[in-house]
Scaffold this active site. Sequence first.
Site, mmCIF file in Angstrom:
data_model
loop_
_atom_site.group_PDB
_atom_site.id
_atom_site.type_symbol
_atom_site.label_atom_id
_atom_site.label_comp_id
_atom_site.label_asym_id
_atom_site.label_seq_id
_atom_site.Cartn_x
_atom_site.Cartn_y
_atom_site.Cartn_z
ATOM 1 N N ASP A 282 0.827 -1.213 0.000
ATOM 2 C CA ASP A 282 0.000 0.000 0.000
ATOM 3 C C ASP A 282 0.866 1.269 0.000
ATOM 4 O OD1 ASP A 282 1.040 -0.116 2.501
ATOM 5 O OD2 ASP A 282 -0.871 -0.054 3.573
ATOM 6 N N HIS B 112 22.429 0.953 -19.378
ATOM 7 C CA HIS B 112 21.548 1.418 -18.295
ATOM 8 C C HIS B 112 21.741 0.594 -17.026
ATOM 9 C CE1 HIS B 112 18.653 3.472 -21.377
ATOM 10 N NE2 HIS B 112 19.766 4.157 -21.165
ATOM 11 N N ASP C 186 27.146 7.818 -14.401
ATOM 12 C CA ASP C 186 26.204 8.694 -15.107
ATOM 13 C C ASP C 186 25.166 9.097 -14.075
ATOM 14 O OD1 ASP C 186 24.272 9.899 -16.666
ATOM 15 O OD2 ASP C 186 24.327 8.383 -18.257
ATOM 16 N N ASP D 107 22.793 16.141 -16.272
ATOM 17 C CA ASP D 107 23.015 14.781 -16.792
ATOM 18 C C ASP D 107 24.501 14.694 -17.143
ATOM 19 O OD1 ASP D 107 22.888 12.312 -17.944
ATOM 20 O OD2 ASP D 107 21.640 12.902 -19.643
ATOM 21 N N HIS E 219 24.648 4.276 -29.155
ATOM 22 C CA HIS E 219 23.591 5.217 -28.743
ATOM 23 C C HIS E 219 23.798 6.577 -29.407
ATOM 24 C CE1 HIS E 219 26.328 7.249 -25.915
ATOM 25 N NE2 HIS E 219 26.671 6.066 -25.430
ATOM 26 N N HIS F 249 20.688 14.633 -26.420
ATOM 27 C CA HIS F 249 19.239 14.806 -26.245
ATOM 28 C C HIS F 249 19.041 16.149 -25.586
ATOM 29 C CE1 HIS F 249 19.861 13.706 -21.990
ATOM 30 N NE2 HIS F 249 20.583 12.697 -22.430
ATOM 31 N N HIS G 30 15.545 13.401 -20.619
ATOM 32 C CA HIS G 30 15.400 13.412 -22.082
ATOM 33 C C HIS G 30 14.267 14.393 -22.336
ATOM 34 C CE1 HIS G 30 17.182 9.073 -22.109
ATOM 35 N NE2 HIS G 30 18.083 10.000 -21.857
ATOM 36 N N GLU H 204 27.368 13.399 -25.387
ATOM 37 C CA GLU H 204 27.746 12.225 -24.609
ATOM 38 C C GLU H 204 28.216 11.040 -25.445
ATOM 39 O OE1 GLU H 204 24.357 10.120 -22.824
ATOM 40 O OE2 GLU H 204 23.098 11.817 -23.361
ATOM 41 N N TYR I 173 32.219 1.291 -26.015
ATOM 42 C CA TYR I 173 31.911 0.151 -25.146
ATOM 43 C C TYR I 173 32.411 -1.103 -25.855
ATOM 44 C CZ TYR I 173 28.826 3.951 -23.893
ATOM 45 O OH TYR I 173 28.331 5.197 -23.585
ATOM 46 N N ARG J 299 32.138 6.640 -21.234
ATOM 47 C CA ARG J 299 31.260 7.697 -21.758
ATOM 48 C C ARG J 299 31.666 8.990 -21.066
ATOM 49 N NH1 ARG J 299 26.942 5.350 -21.197
ATOM 50 N NH2 ARG J 299 25.987 6.097 -19.275
ATOM 51 N N GLU K 33 30.031 12.835 -20.680
ATOM 52 C CA GLU K 33 28.779 13.545 -20.972
ATOM 53 C C GLU K 33 28.752 14.901 -20.277
ATOM 54 O OE1 GLU K 33 25.222 11.552 -19.558
ATOM 55 O OE2 GLU K 33 23.976 12.767 -20.892
HETATM 56 N N1 GLY Z 1 21.458 9.592 -18.099
HETATM 57 C C1 GLY Z 1 20.671 9.299 -19.235
HETATM 58 C C2 GLY Z 1 21.330 9.716 -20.456
HETATM 59 O O1 GLY Z 1 22.500 10.014 -20.457
HETATM 60 O O2 GLY Z 1 20.714 9.824 -21.482
HETATM 61 MN MN MN Z 2 22.238 11.939 -21.355
HETATM 62 MN MN MN Z 3 23.551 10.528 -18.715
#
Ligand code: GLY
Ligand code: MN
Ligand code: MN
Length: 435
Positions: free
Chosen positions: A37, A240, A257, A268, A347, A351, A358, A381, A385, A403, A405
């Site tokens: 609940d 992810h 990240d 981000d 990827h 964004h 996003h 970013e 990999y 990565r 970013e």
């Molecule tokens: N942290 C999500 C991205 O980098 O898109």
């Molecule tokens: Mn991002």
């Molecule tokens: Mn990110």
Amino acid sequence: MLPVPDFAAHRAALIARLAPDEAVLIFGAPSFRRNGDTDFKYRPDSDIWWLTGWPDPEVAVWVRPGESPITMFVQPRDPEMETWVGRRAGPEGAKARFGADAAFAYENLEGELVRLLQGVKVLHYAFGASSEQDTLLLRCMAKAAKAARRNGLDVPETFHRPTRLLHDLRLHKTEDELVLLREAARISAEAHVIAMRAGRPGVREFEIEAAIEHTFRIAGGTGAGYPSIVAAGDNACILHYVTNDDTVQDGELVLIDAGGEVAYYTADITRTWPANGRFSAAQKALYEAVLKSQLEAIAAVKPGATFWSIHDGVIRSLTESLVGLGLLTGEVDELIRTDAFKRFYMHGTSHWLGLDVHDVGSYARDGSSRVLAPGMVLTIEPGLYIPPDADDVPSEYRGIGIRIEDDVLVTPTGNEVLTASAPKSVAELEAICAR
Ligand code: GLY
Ligand code: MN
Ligand code: MN
């Protein structure tokens, strides 16, 4: 005092762009059950927040230019619920403190909507987000149409998705929003530096996650803008990865990240650094390749550049580096044409960023890429990999995930890297991570 969004200015901007016979209808986000609940902590819908700052569920906002442009439907005051769950402003508070010109209890939405829809020709509404809300609106539309036969008023026959107007406004950040994004970027960069200092071999990924999220909250922010990724070693090859329960090993890179929110505006940031303070030769070679592509991409961010061209530049730069390192073989153009690079870079590069990580706003229109303009904020970013089981790749590269970013504001003359205070050169990282 932390800054707050200028909700009144956001409302004014939206109202100014609506014709007299146009209206906008936005519903709040539902509360979601976590288990048993217990609900997840409530996070307002970003459109509702952008317009009103209303923090609670069961809310709808109607906007139509005129004498009373903002109508809100909200939870009514309720002493018992307020004792158990929390304070409520009610319709009175919506008018006194949240910019509503008219306000009703949420249970009156259906009846009032039948009235409000009459005289409107164009309705901005996100069909498809909730079948329950769609059904309610369609029921109201039918009743309004019936009334229209008698009174001759229009009812909406043209519908626009919020992307066209509301989300286009949200894409172009205003000064008050940039203050919040800069603050989110600042606390997030600080959290990454704390993580770099703490993330020595032997530490568990969740300990680093806790240090990061502590930093977000202790700064007064609304918390993590998305689940923090703390990935040591080949966990970084899982894009992810949020399990965050491994132990950091000597010789591994740690990819983090994580971005904190301030008044729900999120940063981000991704940084990747050596747990023991020294990049291996292979780690360094891949890191320098990603950093080179990232710096080139940031330099390309300016008014008039296209969103797609930024990604194209990164693909070319990374493909050239992969050929130089012997991880891809062949002509660069051909490797790009056949998507060969996607084995190691799968990827997108960017964004939009804002209230949603996003963030809203279209990336293309009429088949052409969006052109960057001052006030837009996007991430840059790139990453590489190398799967741990890539048997055809020299073993020293396998299982490395990198990565980098940053969050970049397009300015009239170029760009501003909002997250510049998070270090990323090899020398800076080796100095901060020295054990
Ligand atoms: N942290 C999500 C991205 O980098 O898109
Ligand atoms: Mn991002
Ligand atoms: Mn990110």
